[in-house]
Write a protein that holds these residues in place. Sequence first.
Motif, PDB file in Angstrom:
ATOM      1  N   GLU A 130       3.746  -9.627 -10.401  1.00 57.44           N
ATOM      2  CA  GLU A 130       4.573 -10.170  -9.337  1.00 57.44           C
ATOM      3  C   GLU A 130       3.991  -9.830  -7.959  1.00 57.44           C
ATOM      4  OE1 GLU A 130       9.266 -10.087  -8.848  1.00 57.44           O
ATOM      5  OE2 GLU A 130       8.572  -9.406 -10.817  1.00 57.44           O
ATOM      6  N   ALA A 131       4.220 -10.735  -6.978  1.00 58.71           N
ATOM      7  CA  ALA A 131       3.697 -10.530  -5.629  1.00 58.71           C
ATOM      8  C   ALA A 131       4.620  -9.597  -4.849  1.00 58.71           C
ATOM      9  CB  ALA A 131       3.559 -11.868  -4.923  1.00 58.71           C
ATOM     10  N   THR A 132       4.378  -8.295  -4.956  1.00 58.12           N
ATOM     11  CA  THR A 132       5.172  -7.326  -4.197  1.00 58.12           C
ATOM     12  C   THR A 132       4.224  -6.329  -3.551  1.00 58.12           C
ATOM     13  OG1 THR A 132       5.331  -5.853  -6.090  1.00 58.12           O
ATOM     14  CG2 THR A 132       7.126  -7.426  -5.820  1.00 58.12           C
ATOM     15  N   ILE A 267      -7.038  -0.948   8.733  1.00 58.34           N
ATOM     16  CA  ILE A 267      -5.851  -0.111   8.934  1.00 58.34           C
ATOM     17  C   ILE A 267      -4.784  -0.354   7.864  1.00 58.34           C
ATOM     18  CG2 ILE A 267      -6.195   0.115  11.420  1.00 58.34           C
ATOM     19  CD1 ILE A 267      -3.899  -1.967  11.724  1.00 58.34           C
ATOM     20  N   ALA A 268      -4.843  -1.509   7.185  1.00 57.76           N
ATOM     21  CA  ALA A 268      -3.810  -1.800   6.185  1.00 57.76           C
ATOM     22  C   ALA A 268      -4.293  -2.921   5.269  1.00 57.76           C
ATOM     23  CB  ALA A 268      -2.508  -2.216   6.856  1.00 57.76           C
ATOM     24  N   LYS A 269      -3.533  -3.187   4.206  1.00 55.07           N
ATOM     25  CA  LYS A 269      -3.825  -4.316   3.332  1.00 55.07           C
ATOM     26  C   LYS A 269      -2.590  -5.206   3.230  1.00 55.07           C
ATOM     27  CE  LYS A 269      -7.265  -2.958  -0.088  1.00 55.07           C
ATOM     28  NZ  LYS A 269      -7.323  -2.500  -1.488  1.00 55.07           N
ATOM     29  N   ASP A 270      -2.843  -6.496   2.971  1.00 60.25           N
ATOM     30  CA  ASP A 270      -1.741  -7.442   2.836  1.00 60.25           C
ATOM     31  C   ASP A 270      -2.025  -8.309   1.617  1.00 60.25           C
ATOM     32  OD1 ASP A 270       0.443  -9.054   3.340  1.00 60.25           O
ATOM     33  OD2 ASP A 270      -0.700 -10.396   4.646  1.00 60.25           O
ATOM     34  N   GLY A 271      -0.978  -8.674   0.891  1.00 58.90           N
ATOM     35  CA  GLY A 271      -1.170  -9.572  -0.243  1.00 58.90           C
ATOM     36  C   GLY A 271      -1.017 -11.016   0.198  1.00 58.90           C
ATOM     37  N   ILE A 272      -1.644 -11.935  -0.519  1.00 59.20           N
ATOM     38  CA  ILE A 272      -1.437 -13.356  -0.249  1.00 59.20           C
ATOM     39  C   ILE A 272      -0.679 -13.946  -1.431  1.00 59.20           C
ATOM     40  CG2 ILE A 272      -2.528 -15.586   0.113  1.00 59.20           C
ATOM     41  CD1 ILE A 272      -4.852 -14.072   1.391  1.00 59.20           C
ATOM     42  N   ALA A 273       0.532 -14.442  -1.154  1.00 61.72           N
ATOM     43  CA  ALA A 273       1.378 -14.970  -2.221  1.00 61.72           C
ATOM     44  C   ALA A 273       1.076 -16.441  -2.432  1.00 61.72           C
ATOM     45  CB  ALA A 273       2.845 -14.789  -1.855  1.00 61.72           C
ATOM     46  N   VAL A 274       0.933 -16.857  -3.694  1.00 61.49           N
ATOM     47  CA  VAL A 274       0.787 -18.274  -4.032  1.00 61.49           C
ATOM     48  C   VAL A 274       2.198 -18.815  -4.238  1.00 61.49           C
ATOM     49  CG1 VAL A 274      -0.115 -19.916  -5.695  1.00 61.49           C
ATOM     50  CG2 VAL A 274      -1.451 -17.900  -5.089  1.00 61.49           C
ATOM     51  N   VAL A 275       2.581 -19.846  -3.459  1.00 66.09           N
ATOM     52  CA  VAL A 275       3.968 -20.304  -3.498  1.00 66.09           C
ATOM     53  C   VAL A 275       4.074 -21.739  -4.000  1.00 66.09           C
ATOM     54  CG1 VAL A 275       4.773 -18.745  -1.710  1.00 66.09           C
ATOM     55  CG2 VAL A 275       3.876 -20.977  -1.061  1.00 66.09           C
ATOM     56  N   VAL A 276       5.156 -22.012  -4.723  1.00 64.42           N
ATOM     57  CA  VAL A 276       5.463 -23.365  -5.197  1.00 64.42           C
ATOM     58  C   VAL A 276       6.910 -23.685  -4.837  1.00 64.42           C
ATOM     59  CG1 VAL A 276       3.822 -23.302  -7.101  1.00 64.42           C
ATOM     60  CG2 VAL A 276       6.143 -22.520  -7.471  1.00 64.42           C
ATOM     61  N   ASN A 277       7.299 -24.941  -5.044  1.00 67.06           N
ATOM     62  CA  ASN A 277       8.662 -25.373  -4.761  1.00 67.06           C
ATOM     63  C   ASN A 277       9.656 -24.670  -5.686  1.00 67.06           C
ATOM     64  OD1 ASN A 277      11.032 -27.424  -5.209  1.00 67.06           O
ATOM     65  ND2 ASN A 277      10.045 -27.952  -3.284  1.00 67.06           N
TER      66      ASN A 277
END
Lengths: 306, 289
Positions: A130-132, A267-277
Amino acid sequence: MKKKILPIAIAATLMLSIFAGCGSSTENAGSNGSSSNTASASQTNFDASKQITVVTREEGSGTRDAFVELTGVLVKDGDTKTDKTVTSAVTINSTEAVITNVKDNDAAIGYISLGSLNDSVKAVKIGGVEATAENVKSGDFAINRPFNIAYKSNLSEVAKDFVDYILSSDGQKVIEDNGYVSVSENGAYSGSKPEGKVVVVGSSSVSPVMEKLAEAYKAVNSNADIEITTSDSSAGMQAAMAETCDIGMASRALKDEEKNELTETTIAKDGIAVVVNNNNTCDNLTLDQVKAIYTGETTVWSDIVK
Amino acid sequence: MRLGKIRETAMQGVFFLTAITSIAAVVIICIFLFCNGIPAMAKIGFSEFLGGQKWSPTNVPPSFGIFDMIIGSIYVTAGALVIGVPVGILTAVFLARFCPASLYKVLKPATELLAGIPSIVYGFFGLMVIVPLIRQYFGGNGSSLLAASIVLGIMILPTIIGVSESAIRAVPESYYEGALALGATKERSVFKTILPASKSGVLAGVVLGIGRAIGETMAVVLIAGNQVQIPKSITDGVRTLTANIVLEMGYSTGLHREALIATGVVLFVFILLITLSMQAIKSRSENHG
């Protein structure tokens, strides 16, 4: 008298049509709401035979750079790198417009920064993860990118102290509290609290967390004044190179011509969420499936959701 | 007496300065565009830049071909004209010759209001209303050449209506009366004598509309899909020259940025051609007039 009736009649018709229009649109909103509520129960109104609408960001965007590299859409062969994103992909230059496109189109797929994710679209699991923020931190979530700052070697004392603060355990805690992922294992902040002003310019992806960091830093060092200007990664790097600011922010790795002049620090990391309808029945994709969709090998949803 | 003379020269200086300001702005923009754009074009190669069909600035090695976008700009502008010109000219005819005075008081401000709406609002309107409608009734994903043409068609209406209406009003009343006296109906007099007589003015309005359509950015970028391709149907996405600049300016560096400025040069040449043809139309109408 007769002549006045006509414009009044027209005005009245216009008013009526406005009311009618508003009425029907709220009706729509209502039905949309209920359909998304019942979607998990029935899931019958999603037409999987539809062509996938691929939504991507513009060339040069930090989010796109990270996305194509991590999913393998960017093919590296020796010295050449080729972005294989399918040419029929809708190209948009803001996170909000990506969300709007995916929200309104059953068959769309897009990608956004994890911090910008909200209920109007659905983030799919990548390879079952999961994207968290937790999964980005543990490294289980495959699509993540660095937030960088960059500066010239002749950094002022107060700016240097601010960078130390960001990388200290205190600064990293602020980053975690805001849903991003810490990267540094340094100890607590123990700076000399010098006086002065720091100007920070750059990426709109980094600036929200930078503002929180500045607030926290001013709480421990009231002598410092930190000014943050939000533009974009390239503008931040150019300002840092031209010394119109002390620290530049970038949501991508630095280019070679920028690295020549600037010191880069993550300085930090970020996730990239794949999104759908929200109506889409798909809720898990493998990295290879994402790649196949973005390179145009998979074109209909029925190839993925059975 | 002497004081008056000094004041006279001083004011002359002020007016001269204000006149210089706008000219200076044009000259500086020209210098900026061409100094930055032409070397970039030379570096990429003129034919490869203008005729190339591959735009992938972040690839290694990068390719900068803007042919698809030149075609895209032309398609979108043509589409806007197909929708905007008939509606605009007929509206202008109606406003000038058929409209009752009381209705005119409502309609005229309404068309002018259309010109005052910010383009980003048009873009949002397109994204929220027109794109879903196209997706529903024409297929595809909605963000398309058709959506951009419809929104731009609406956006150029006030220009076409305003210029055409004043051109139609400038036709001497005797033409109309003459046609009536020869036994023509009102409609026939208007469409066969007045409209042909105001041809060059109407044409000027259309050319101004082309200028507005080809230069429009914020509305187009939201609704055109922005794919780098030559659209095969009206529901395919399209990227215009302006959209290319605004999409990628924020993150571009090095040659990529210079290539975007060079894209601006191409756009500037288009606008220059439009302005020149505008001048030609004007001088022709003066010679005839």
